[in-house]
Write a protein that holds these residues in place. Structure first.
Motif, PDB file in Angstrom:
ATOM      1  N   TYR A  85       4.384  -0.627  -5.272  1.00 14.35           N
ATOM      2  CA  TYR A  85       3.103  -0.022  -5.134  1.00 14.35           C
ATOM      3  C   TYR A  85       2.378  -0.191  -6.521  1.00 14.35           C
ATOM      4  O   TYR A  85       2.919  -0.219  -7.395  1.00 14.35           O
ATOM      5  CB  TYR A  85       3.479   1.629  -5.162  1.00 14.35           C
ATOM      6  N   THR A 137      -5.380  -1.392  -1.779  1.00 15.60           N
ATOM      7  CA  THR A 137      -4.560  -2.185  -2.258  1.00 15.60           C
ATOM      8  C   THR A 137      -4.935  -3.364  -1.797  1.00 15.60           C
ATOM      9  O   THR A 137      -5.046  -4.328  -2.809  1.00 15.60           O
ATOM     10  CB  THR A 137      -3.341  -1.842  -1.574  1.00 15.60           C
ATOM     11  N   SER A 182       0.878  -1.372   0.034  1.00 11.41           N
ATOM     12  CA  SER A 182       0.155  -0.024   0.144  1.00 11.41           C
ATOM     13  C   SER A 182       0.819   1.176  -0.117  1.00 11.41           C
ATOM     14  O   SER A 182       2.202   0.998   0.204  1.00 11.41           O
ATOM     15  CB  SER A 182      -1.078   0.232   1.204  1.00 11.41           C
TER      16      SER A 182
END
Length: 835
Positions: A539, A639, A489
């Protein structure tokens, strides 16, 4: 009337012969009523997963109830085999392999650039004629029919136990909607009852029959014109060995294992062993060597003793082969007790074995393989091939051309893999129709036609609430096979967290997000897009939106967010970009830093943002100062859960539609684990259903929101909700609860502030300090903003007046604002207090 004579299961109830016969006469009307409402695939998957869990647990009451219906001498391994097939992992793999996804019946756009919708639709009624003495075949055939959305009527043999009836009754009972029960009818009767067989097949759209040619012919007489006959008949399998392989003891041991496993009762068991030679002496010599290996195998299980008819066939076949020894055509090597036999035959024609460890050995040079085996192509199934790598590649092609549908190594002929086709076809496609709807330009932003008519229905979520820490602990229990893709995340609300996905799940989520982007007004046929999300450090922002555009077929410039705004702006102009994807804070900086160039270019028409929000004042600036026609959320998600919501062309601000084909949503009180009243604000709780490996149910994501009543003007029936900030936006400061969004609203509404805003919390020697950091503007200086905050926020004013809190407002360059390292998100609240 006793339960013992109620051996038919009809749409949720056990009935006797008289009632079953009466209902059979009206089967056509029953089917029409059941098909009036579609069956969501998730309903079937959820019930099957619960039943699988019960079957794996010997202490579960369901396990005990079903064990009572096993045939005499049959142990509970049958229930374990059923559990393996019924697991969510197995069935979702099957759905993806055979029908392309876990929601195959939804009318989606296969090409996002066209308003054409396709789906797999049920054929209607599937009649399943199951074989006798095959406990797992009957119920599993019907489950396949359910996965395709059909109404199903299953015939089991009158000699069978009631396992299929009770297993499917248990499955239906696990569906609170009752939709599964409406689609399940299980009858137990003899094939001599031709009137019942005729009534069962007459309204059918597909008839699946298991058995030999005589069984298929007997059923085919009742199949109406236009009805699809799906034959799952007996097949013959063979092994093929090159010279190097037949001299390898390991190859012979593997071959013997294939012969002895299930005593050749499976269609994939080898009945003939072919050698790549024309030399008869080599065939006879191999038969002697293989007989020694076969004789050393463990004896057959006691429950596989042959009956009189099978003994007669074994004896007859062996005697004829022995007689032909005098003609130098054959040679027989058999166990003294008749438990196995190897029959070498110099004639290459495919010959069925009497089974029970009875194997033919024949010569067949590869140059003659196709011509010898192709006449038997209707009956061929598995070819177990042993040889060098080049040999296997060449012989596999020849075996498949001859009619075989499977090629395996020796020792694995009876094995399989998840999602494997059966007898050369996918069962779910045989029980489905591929359908299409062509629409006009009015449907440009409609990604799924079903969204205009009905909501997806999932079983209500159950179980404990999960927070981020609990979800992180679930990662430790994920099977390594289900951890194919790792994301971290952005860390905007704390320490970056790890999220695990299978590639199948990732694909499902990216396709859902792509549909949401269409609904928001993205046009893959015309828009030229710069992907300006941050990239790196695991990410997922940039990668995910690259994948989404890839699935949409949109024109993409994968630039990523870079520190040199001038270079980025020049690339936008050079490549005639008209659509930007990115974080609001980054896009805001880019546009203002390169305002002269981008205003003179004037080509940016659309902005799709994610991860943060533009304020109403910021959207006004983008529209009026930069000429941008559309500013809309690209997706709402996280996420770990993936895409959760999407905007339509009628949505503004924080209003989103739920991705209802992926998740269910609850809104719970902030101070109690119970639902809020309709329209009230509460904690957003999501349960995701389309995941393998992780059960993310009732996840408290940390955001606040409220449900919006009434239909959306866009016509989409998916539930709507409005995001109202994060739980972390509420700060406890100087004994008061203050909300970050109140600061943003006051600055925007009272002073016309349109830049970024950040709150910093610290502790001084005297008291706590709250610093509001803003960008320098002509309309709202620090002094004016501080006055506005004190005037418009009563709790803040009280804390300052009581000398519990120092309030500071300062200006800073946008580059100096605290942001997360991975995603570039603005950290709304930075709490540096200690203790």
């Amino acid at each position: 009337m006793t339960e013992s004579v109620q051996h038919h299961y009809w749409q949720g109830a056990f009935v006797d012969d008289e009632e079953a016969g009466r209902r059979l006469a009206g089967l056509s009307a029953t089917v029409e009523a059941a098909l009036a409402e579609p069956l969501d695939t998730e309903t079937v998957l959820a019930a099957c997963e619960q039943l699988a869990a019960a079957l794996r647990d010997p202490a579960h009451p369901t396990h005990a109830r079903l064990a009572e219906h096993l045939a005499e001498g049959e142990d509970t391994t049958v229930l374990t085999e059923l559990a393996a097939f019924l697991s969510r992992a197995e069935l979702t793999t099957k759905l993806r392999r055979e029908l392309g996804g876990t929601s195959p019946q939804r009318l989606n756009r296969p090409d996002a650039k066209e308003t054409v919708y396709e789906a797999w639709a049920p054929v209607g009624l599937v009649a399943h004629i199951a074989p006798g003495n095959a406990a797992t075949v009957a119920p599993l055939s019907l489950v396949e029919g359910l996965l395709a959305g059909n109404v199903n009527v299953l015939k089991t043999s009158s000699a069978d136990t009631l396992l299929a009836q009770h297993l499917l009754a248990e499955l239906a009972a696990l569906d609170p909607t009752g939709a599964i029960a409406e689609r399940v009818i299980v009858l137990r009767f003899s094939s001599s009852r031709q009137d019942w067989l005729r009534m069962m097949c007459a309204p059918a759209d597909a008839v699946a029959v298991w058995g030999g040619e005589s069984a298929v012919q007997g059923v085919a007489a009742h199949v109406p014109p236009g009805c699809r006959l799906v034959e799952w008949g007996h097949k013959i399998s063979f092994a093929y060995l090159t010279r190097d392989a037949w001299q390898d003891p390991a190859a012979l041991a593997a071959l013997a294992t294939d012969v002895c496993l299930h005593e050749q009762q499976a269609c994939s068991s080898p009945q003939v062993v072919y050698l790549d030679t024309e030399d008869h002496d080599e065939v006879f010599a191999f038969a002697e060597r293989f007989a020694a290996v076969l004789g050393g195998m463990p004896p057959a299980e006691r429950d596989t003793v042959t009956g009189p008819a099978e003994e007669a066939e074994l004896t007859t076949t062996e005697l004829i082969a022995r007689l032909e020894e005098h003609l130098d055509l054959t040679r027989v090597i058999a166990a003294p007790d008749g438990s196995w036999r190897v029959m070498a035959d110099v004639r290459p024609a495919l010959t069925a074995s009497p089974l029970h460890r009875s194997v033919w050995v024949k010569p067949l040079p590869r140059k003659n393989l196709l011509g010898t085996l192709r006449p038997m192509r209707r009956y061929l199934q598995t070819a177990g091939i042993a040889g060098g790598r080049t040999d296997i590649a060449e012989l596999s092609r020849l075996a498949l051309a001859a009619g075989a549908t499977r090629v395996t190594p020796l020792g694995r002929m009876l094995g399989g893999y998840s999602g494997e086709p059966h007898d050369g076809v996918y069962a779910l496609q045989r029980y489905s129709r591929r359908v299409a709807v062509q629409a006009d330009e009015r449907f440009a932003t409609t990604a799924c036609l079903d969204d205009l008519t009905r909501q997806v229905s999932f079983p209500p979520p159950t179980g404990p609430l999960l927070d981020k820490a609990a979800v992180q602990k679930l990662n430790d229990a994920v099977d390594p096979r289900d951890a194919e893709l790792y994301f971290r995340s952005g860390g905007s609300t704390g320490k970056p967290a790890l999220s695990l996905f299978t590639y199948d799940d990732y694909d499902t989520q990216m396709r859902a997000a792509a549909r949401g982007l269409l609904a928001a007004g993205y046009d893959p046929a015309r828009d030229r897009t710069a992907n300006l999300f941050f990239c790196g450090g695991m990410y997922g922002g940039f990668i995910s939106f690259f994948s989404i555009l890839e699935r949409l077929g949109g024109t993409q410039m994968p630039m990523a967010a870079g520190p040199d705004h001038r270079v980025t702006a020049e690339m936008l102009v050079t490549h005639e970009v008209d659509t930007l994807f990115g974080m609001p804070s980054y896009l805001w900086q880019l546009l203002h830093d390169q305002a002269d160039l981008l205003r003179s270019y004037g080509g940016i028409r659309k902005i799709f943002y994610g991860g943060e929000h533009f304020t109403a004042e910021q959207r006004r600036v983008l529209t009026e100062d930069f000429g941008i026609e559309m500013v809309r959320s690209i997706t709402y998600g996280s996420t770990d859960l993936g895409p959760l919501g999407y905007q339509c062309t009628e949505s503004t601000g924080g209003v989103h539609h739920l991705h209802a084909d992926l998740h269910t949503m609850e809104i719970l009180h902030t101070d109690a684990d119970r639902p809020v009243e309709p329209g009230e604000t509460g904690r957003l709780v999501f349960s995701t259903h389309a995941r393998r490996g992780q059960n993310l149910g009732r996840y408290v994501i940390g955001d606040l929101g409220r449900a919006l009543p009434g239909p959306c003007p866009c016509g989409n029936t998916s539930p709507r909700f409005e995001l109202l900030g994060r739980g972390g936006d509420v700060m406890r400061v100087a004994s008061y609860f203050l909300n970050y969004r109140r600061f943003v609203a006051i600055a925007e509404q009272d002073r016309g502030y349109r830049g970024e805003l950040q709150v910093l919390l610290a502790r001084t020697e005297a008291r706590e300090q709250l610093t509001v950091r803003v960008e320098a503007t002509d309309t709202a200086g620090p002094k004016e903003l501080r006055a506005a905050f004190l005037a418009g926020y009563e709790e803040l004013r009280s804390a300052v007046d009581d000398r519990l809190l120092d309030l500071v407002v300062e200006t800073a360059d946008g580059a100096d604002f605290a942001r997360t390292a991975a995603s570039g998100k603005l950290r709304a609240v930075v709490d540096d207090r200690q203790g």
